[in-house]
Design an enzyme around this catalytic site. Structure first.
Site, PDB file in Angstrom:
ATOM      1  N   CYS A 254     -23.787  56.321  26.528  1.00  0.00           N
ATOM      2  CA  CYS A 254     -24.867  55.148  27.188  1.00  0.00           C
ATOM      3  C   CYS A 254     -25.989  54.907  28.443  1.00  0.00           C
ATOM      4  O   CYS A 254     -26.896  54.613  28.122  1.00  0.00           O
ATOM      5  CB  CYS A 254     -24.285  54.244  27.176  1.00  0.00           C
ATOM      6  SG  CYS A 254     -22.566  54.017  28.296  1.00  0.00           S
TER       7      CYS A 254
ATOM      8  N   GLU B   4     -21.156  46.229  27.179  1.00  0.00           N
ATOM      9  CA  GLU B   4     -21.639  46.929  27.829  1.00  0.00           C
ATOM     10  C   GLU B   4     -22.760  48.312  26.406  1.00  0.00           C
ATOM     11  O   GLU B   4     -22.077  48.227  25.834  1.00  0.00           O
ATOM     12  CB  GLU B   4     -20.456  47.972  28.382  1.00  0.00           C
ATOM     13  CG  GLU B   4     -20.748  49.310  28.899  1.00  0.00           C
ATOM     14  CD  GLU B   4     -21.416  50.435  28.695  1.00  0.00           C
ATOM     15  OE1 GLU B   4     -22.603  51.044  28.243  1.00  0.00           O
ATOM     16  OE2 GLU B   4     -19.996  50.935  28.138  1.00  0.00           O
TER      17      GLU B   4
END
Length: 497
Positions: free
Chosen positions: A300, A266
């Site tokens: 993120c 990720e």
């Protein structure tokens, strides 16, 4: 419903856990080296932490491998026992949540209220979600041709190497541990060197919860030594990593050069947030502001590219600048402050350098853009307009409180521009028109799309990215499957069953 009461943080909290955790014991590093972890609000040292390297990773992997052997105590546990351990760990986090959140705010710099109401709760939720999954992992019987009985087994992938980032240290440590244990794996976790303290506190709770020795091991250390040793270790079966795209590429290379270990990544993002003229403007301005400013922009999937329709562009910019100027920045233990510091000096310098590049390349700085004070790593909430897609600020992940506002004319144009990035982690669209919402949501190259909201997460739903934002999915049953191998068994039978 009234807002939940936030307790006072622990005053003068002593940093108790600074050693490596292997086989349910806290030990010194083999080399005897330590590294300092810094309070980003002050720039002062919080503690010296034992610095694990290859030798310590080797010890931790050996412990995890021994715990995974077929005749080991852990492998004899019922699946429901693994669930019970995860439930117990979640309960202990809840019981220690004030200490954990105080420690996280000291080590990471995020506001205490956000730590308490967000991160600690998320850690509990993900552990409880996968605890319930532990005894519900099932195979299939398959009507194969011929005189055979055919079935599948879902077996744990083996020893897992987990590497967590510094932006959500406790929450993401729990998010790596939970599916791995539910699946029956053992693991070695390396927390980010900037924020190791809550992971080591968590280690003490792992032992208290009753996990057998070697099942969960936690090794603080540097990325280029401990992290590299973990990703390249031939006895690690899977790596799960959250962090930068650059490190993710190194992990893929390490897997290819060693044992082709399974990999879940990720990684970074440059997420588009698209505002149509029929949206609720006040609401869209506030949610777009929070989408990039929350957690000091260190998310993120932050909404770092805000696309606004030309009909409302000027007013949206005016209100966004006004909101950014009102955002309070300072001591993260002061409940009046919405933002604390960036995580460290390296991140501070990176953000300021990218802001300067935006100004140099011709973007218009509407507000902010400077460091706040000379103590700690604080950055002013910043808004840019007149940004073009060729600018570094439009292409690179800034990972700071920097909002970029673009103007667009129509749906097809904004879809093309939103997808003009090497990333594809998340996106959002604000509109009251369901046809527009679905067209945009289905056309965006992103793993998660929000409609009229942002940063809404549920552990029942998968999360992950397209393109260079990652590989595989976390959470939901997809996240559990990443820790399982599927075996097909054929049993010859005398007659057709």
């Amino acid at each position: 419903m009234s807002a939940p009461k936030i307790p006072e943080p622990v005053k003068d909290l002593k940093v108790e856990f600074t050693k490596i955790f292997i086989n349910n014991e806290f030990v010194d590093s083999v080399s005897g080296k330590t590294f300092a972890t810094i309070n980003p609000s002050t720039g002062e040292k919080l503690a010296e932490v034992q610095e694990g390297d290859k030798a310590d990773i080797d010890k931790a992997v050996a412990a995890a491998r021994a715990a995974f052997k077929r005749d080991a105590e852990y492998r004899k546990h019922d699946a429901s026992d693994r669930g019970r351990l995860l439930f117990k760990l979640a309960d202990l986090i809840e019981a220690h949540r004030v200490q954990l959140r105080t420690l996280e705010t000291l080590d990471n710099g995020k506001p205490f209220a956000m730590s308490y109401l967000g991160d600690t709760l998320m850690a509990q939720k993900v552990l409880r979600y996968y605890a319930g999954f532990a005894d519900k992992i099932v195979g299939q019987t398959i009507p194969a041709d011929g005189n055979v009985f055919c079935y599948t087994r879902h077996e744990p992938v083996g020893v897992v190497g987990a590497i967590t980032p510094w932006n959500f240290p406790l929450h993401l440590a729990a998010s790596k541990i939970a599916p791995a244990i539910a699946a029956g794996c053992t693991l070695v976790l390396k927390p980010a060197e900037q924020t190791p303290l809550t992971a080591l506190y968590l280690a003490s709770l792992v032992k208290q919860a009753g996990f057998p020795a070697g099942v969960i091991n936690i090794v603080p250390g540097l990325g280029h030594t401990a992290g590299a040793a973990l990703t390249n270790h031939p006895d690690i079966n899977k790596i799960t990593f959250t962090g930068s795209t650059e490190v993710g590429q190194l992990i893929i290379q390490g897997s290819g050069k060693t044992n082709l270990k399974r990999v879940t990544l990720e990684l970074g993002g440059k997420s588009p947030n698209i505002i149509f003229p029929d949206s609720d403007l006040d609401y869209a301005v506030e949610v777009s502001h929070q989408a990039i400013m929350a957690n000091m922009g260190q998310v993120c999937c932050a909404g770092s590219r805000t696309f606004v329709h030309e009909d409302i562009y000027e007013e949206f910019v005016r209100r966004s600048v006004e909101r950014a100027k009102k955002r309070t920045v300072g001591d993260p233990f002061d409940p009046k402050n919405e933002n604390g510091p960036q995580v460290d000096e390296t991140q501070l310098k990176k953000i300021l350098e990218l802001i300067e590049s935006g100004k140099t390349e011709g973007a218009k700085l509407e507000c902010g853009g400077k460091r706040l004070g000379d103590k700690g790593y604080f950055v002013e909430p910043t808004v840019f307009t007149d940004v073009t897609s060729s600018m570094r600020v439009a292409k690179e992940e800034i990972f700071g409180p920097v909002q970029l506002i673009f103007k667009f004319k129509d749906v097809d144009e904004v879809i093309e521009r939103a997808n003009d990035t090497s990333y594809g982690l998340a996106a959002a669209v604000f509109t009251k028109n369901i046809d527009t919402a679905l067209k945009v949501a289905n056309s965006l190259e992103a793993g998660t799309v929000w409609v009229n909201t942002y940063n809404h997460f549920a552990f029942q739903a998968p999360f992950g990215g397209y393109k260079m934002s990652g590989q595989g999915r976390e959470f939901g049953h997809y996240g559990l499957e990443a820790f399982l191998e599927v075996k097909t068994v054929y049993v010859r039978t005398p007659t057709k069953l």
